[in-house]
Scaffold this motif. Structure first.
Motif, PDB file in Angstrom:
ATOM      1  N   HIS A 139     -17.732  19.086   4.384  1.00  0.00           N
ATOM      2  CA  HIS A 139     -18.440  17.773   4.408  1.00  0.00           C
ATOM      3  C   HIS A 139     -17.159  16.621   4.580  1.00  0.00           C
ATOM      4  O   HIS A 139     -16.243  16.693   4.114  1.00  0.00           O
ATOM      5  N   GLU A 205     -23.018  15.466   1.255  1.00  0.00           N
ATOM      6  CA  GLU A 205     -23.012  16.543   0.635  1.00  0.00           C
ATOM      7  C   GLU A 205     -23.103  16.112  -0.994  1.00  0.00           C
ATOM      8  O   GLU A 205     -23.873  16.929  -1.992  1.00  0.00           O
ATOM      9  N   GLU A 232     -16.659  25.370   1.637  1.00  0.00           N
ATOM     10  CA  GLU A 232     -16.034  25.333   0.465  1.00  0.00           C
ATOM     11  C   GLU A 232     -16.903  26.278  -0.746  1.00  0.00           C
ATOM     12  O   GLU A 232     -17.706  26.673  -0.438  1.00  0.00           O
TER      13      GLU A 232
HETATM   14 ZN   LIG Z   1     -17.272  19.527  -1.815  1.00  0.00          ZN
END
Ligand SMILES: [Zn+2]
Length: 504
Positions: A139, A205, A232
């Motif tokens: 993101h 995000e 992630e």
């Molecule tokens: Zn993050």
């Protein structure tokens, strides 16, 4: 920032301490070295080429690439994408420009004014097979900063003592730069691909609002539909200069908010009454604060503790092995939970009171008082069960619980048997010095839940070796990324992607 929107997403921060493997410095220069061939007598001397040691990976030495990626990361940290408002389009344009220089077409996926995602694809064949495709996702937005607490400018991307400082250096612009590097390395290698590889930079995000992956999927799913994703959410945990283990996120807890509402009779503060809403709320919050939900274990969490037990100090490791046992389980859960809030949260639903509001004047008893509970459910658990436990615990007819409409959705876990999980585990273990690779269920939420709801086998791995101290700065002050860890992470990520997507 409104409390109800704050829950959606944060990276898992905090993890714990263990034993030993190779020092980072020894791991950092893992790329293939080149050296000259020895020359036989009489051979032409001046034109003998240097020959690279052959490698099964099409990814050669990544030192120069990592340096290039460091430049991209610096540029992106300097582009302030604090969410709100995010304004991620500025970074999307920047990424498009870099891709264009590599001869890669990208497409801007507009979400709202100033907010766009960016997608690009390396094709394996004329007809795409989305079920095989690999999505690299990161993101572009970052959380806000409290500038007064930072010792450096959070958007200057200053390099100091081997660290790159800045908001987003770890979460998630570091990963974004590493994804881009892995993607470009694959393109430059000219390797034949056995699946499409898709680069996706997402927006919103951190707030999960109208420009988030949820919207992106509903508007543009066909542009990045994939069977596998890397995002992630996992970590390479380092202590005393050594990587201890790699945690690959394959599932995550589900965030929701519940409002505790106390109602009573309002009136003049000079004549206190027993049904004062503030008093009832305070008593309820105190009880809730001491509540610990019963522990139970998903497959991923069970496997995480089993593998961690092997590298934990004897005493703790011993208890980790019996967390689920009939006779010693309860005591083991207590010992392990007390050793770490992360571990405690991995084995149970958690409830954290986060906001309080009551009153309009200091001499008026208010009719209502409210507290927000930020709740993280194990996937598969239902909020109704938890709320009935809390109702019983509070045992006060003046108290009501109201589930807020922003609850996350529980997603099925990604498989620990998939070929991609096997690839990540194999490459990561080897590249970080034969360390254990554990499956991880993060306590925080990521974009991966939305992907898993669309049948994507999504895994979380931030490939940079980080210490607990570094993790605690994520979403906090003086966020920073060790340059050596970034360099290492770029190399490992590129190798994982090539190993999975390049034909042998
Ligand atoms: Zn993050």
């Amino acid at each position: 920032m409104s409390g109800k929107r704050k829950l959606q997403v944060e990276m898992c921060v905090g993890a714990l301490l263990l034993s030993a493997s190779l020092p980072l410095a020894a791991q950092v220069s893992s790329s293939q070295a080149t050296h000259p061939t020895s020359q036989s007598a009489g051979a032409p001397t001046s034109q003998s080429p240097a020959v690279a040691i052959s490698s099964p990976s099409p990814i050669g030495d990544t030192t120069a690439l990592a340096k290039e990626a460091q430049g991209w990361l610096i540029d992106m940290v300097r582009t302030n994408t604090t969410n709100p408002p995010g304004s991620e389009q500025s970074i999307a344009k920047y990424l498009a420009h870099i891709l264009e220089k590599e001869g890669i077409q990208s497409e801007m996926l507009d979400l709202s004014p100033g907010r766009s995602a960016l997608v690009a694809r390396l094709k394996s064949s004329a007809v795409a097979d989305p079920s095989k495709a690999l999505l690299l996702v990161a993101h572009m937005d970052v959380v806000g900063v409290d500038r007064s607490k930072w010792t450096v400018d959070p958007f200057a991307a200053m390099i100091k003592d081997g660290y790159l400082y800045g908001r987003g250096s770890v979460d998630d612009k570091g990963m974004l730069a590493a994804n881009l590097a892995a993607f470009i390395a694959l393109k430059r290698s000219n390797a034949r691909l056995n699946r499409d590889v898709i680069f996706l930079a997402t927006a919103d995000e951190e707030q999960g609002g109208d420009a988030s992956i949820r919207m992106l999927i509903s508007k543009y799913w066909d542009k990045f539909a994939a069977g596998y994703a890397l995002n992630e959410g996992g970590e390479v945990f380092m202590k005393n200069g050594r990587v201890q283990y790699v945690a690959v996120q394959a599932s995550e807890k589900v965030a929701m908010n519940v409002m505790v509402v106390a109602r009573g009779t309002s009136g003049h503060a000079s004549r206190p009454t027993k049904d004062n809403a503030v008093v009832h709320l305070a008593a309820a919050v105190a009880k809730i604060g001491g509540y610990s939900a019963p522990a139970h274990f998903t497959t991923i969490v069970r496997r995480y503790f089993e593998q961690l037990a092997a590298i934990e100090p004897d005493e703790l490791g011993k208890w980790m092995r019996v967390l689920d046992s009939e006779d010693r389980g309860e005591h083991a859960q207590k010992v392990v939970s007390e050793a770490s809030p992360l571990w405690s949260s991995m084995m149970r639903d958690t409830v954290a009171p986060t906001m309080l509001s009551a009153g309009v004047r200091n001499n008026v008893i208010p009719a209502e008082a409210r507290a927000n509970l930020n709740i993280r459910m194990l996937p598969g658990d239902t909020i109704d069960v938890l709320l009935s436990a809390l109702t019983k615990l509070v045992n006060d007819p003046q108290i009501k619980f109201e589930l807020q409409p922003d609850a996350g959705l529980a997603a099925p876990p990604s498989s620990l048997e998939s070929d991609f999980y096997a690839t990540i585990s194999r490459v990561a273990a080897a590249q970080y010095g034969n360390v254990p690779v554990l499956p991880f269920q993060s306590t925080g939420a990521t974009d991966s839940a939305q992907l898993r709801l669309h049948n994507v086998q999504a895994y979380g791995l931030v490939p940079f070796p980080l210490t607990e101290e570094d993790y605690l700065r994520v979403h906090g002050d003086d966020e920073r990324l060790p340059i050596a860890s970034f360099t290492k992470g770029v190399d490992v990520l590129a190798r994982i992607v090539a190993e999975f997507a390049a034909s042998k």
